[in-house]
Design a protein around this motif. Structure first.
Motif: not given
Length: 257
Positions: A30-37
Motif C-alpha cells: 500500500t506504500s507503493l504508488i503508481t502514477l500515470n503522468v
C-alpha cells in the motif's frame, strides 16, 4: 501434556509471525504508488510523493486534491510525462540533478510550479539564469607556440560550446606520422600551447582531427573555424586585427550569434 502445550505455543507463534509478515507485506504494497503522468507510468513510495507538505502530489496522496484515475486505477496527471522523471528525482534526492546538455529549463520550471514545488522551481530558474549569463560572456581559445607567442591564433565567441567544438578538432601531429616532432601539448580551459610548431617552407602547420594524415597551415585552420561558425549559425563580427589586411593574415577572429 507438556509436549502438546509446547507444540500449541509453537503453532501460535508461527501463526502470529505469519500474520505479522502478511501485514508488513500489505503495508509495503500500500506504500507503493503508481502514477500515470501523460501516459508514462511511474512507481514510487508514498513517502517520496508526500515529502513536501502542501505540494500538489502530497495533496493527491492524502486526499486533499481530487485526481482522476486511468483505466487501470492509477492516478492520472495530465502533464509532461518525460519531464516528470526530473520532478521525481528531485523528490528522491532533495536536489536538482539534470543530465549534461539539458535545455528544457523553462518547461521544467513550469512543471515545478504546477506541482507546487517552489524549492525546485527556484533551483531551475537559478540554473537557467546562470546558463543565460554564461552564454552572453565571451569565451576565447588561444592556440600558441609556447616559445613564440606571435605564432598562433585567437578565436573569440559568445558560446563556450562552440569553442569546445573547435578545440576538439585540433590535434598535434603524432610521432608516427612525422618523426622528430613530439606529441606533447598542454590544454587548459581556454589555451592550447604546443611545445613545438612544425616548421616548413609553407609556414607553421597543424592537423585537423577528421583526418590525422592531413597536414594543414594555420590559415587553413582559420578557414575551418569560419566554416564551422557559419554552419552553426554564427557570424564573423570582425577580424580583431585588421591591420594585417585580410582575415587570412589576421591572428584573431570574433564570432557572435
Amino acid at each position: 501434556m507438556e509436549r502438546k502445550i509446547n507444540r500449541r505455543e509453537k503453532e501460535c507463534e508461527e501463526k502470529h509471525s505469519n500474520s505479522e509478515g502478511s501485514e508488513q507485506d500489505k503495508d509495503y504494497k500500500t506504500s507503493l504508488i503508481t502514477l500515470n503522468v501523460g501516459g508514462y507510468l511511474y512507481i514510487t513510495q508514498k513517502q517520496t510523493l508526500t515529502k513536501y507538505p502542501d505540494s500538489f502530489l502530497e495533496g493527491i496522496i492524502n486526499g486533499k486534491i481530487m485526481c482522476p484515475f486511468d483505466a487501470d486505477g492509477h492516478y492520472f496527471i495530465d502533464r509532461d510525462g518525460l519531464l516528470f522523471r526530473h520532478i521525481l528525482n528531485f523528490l528522491r534526492n532533495g536536489e536538482l540533478l539534470l543530465p549534461e546538455g539539458f535545455r528544457e529549463n523553462q518547461l521544467l520550471a513550469q512543471e515545478a510550479e504546477f506541482f507546487q514545488l517552489k524549492v525546485l522551481s527556484d533551483a531551475v530558474k537559478s540554473r537557467w539564469e546562470k546558463e543565460q549569463l554564461a552564454s552572453r560572456e565571451t569565451t576565447f581559445l588561444e592556440i600558441t607556440d609556447s616559445h613564440d607567442r606571435s605564432q598562433g591564433l585567437r578565436i573569440f565567441c559568445n558560446a563556450p560550446d562552440f569553442i569546445a567544438k573547435i578545440k576538439s578538432r585540433i590535434v598535434l601531429v603524432s610521432k608516427s606520422r612525422l618523426d622528430g616532432f613530439p606529441e606533447e601539448f598542454s590544454v587548459s580551459s581556454n589555451i592550447i600551447q604546443f611545445k613545438y610548431f612544425i616548421k616548413s617552407e609553407n609556414g607553421t602547420r597543424l592537423v585537423l582531427k577528421e583526418d590525422n594524415t592531413f597536414v594543414c597551415t594555420l590559415e587553413t585552420l582559420k578557414f575551418e573555424a569560419i566554416m564551422m561558425a557559419l554552419k552553426c549559425g554564427f557570424r564573423l563580427l570582425t577580424s580583431l586585427d585588421c591591420s594585417k589586411g585580410s582575415i587570412v593574415h589576421s591572428d584573431a577572429l570574433h564570432f557572435i550569434k
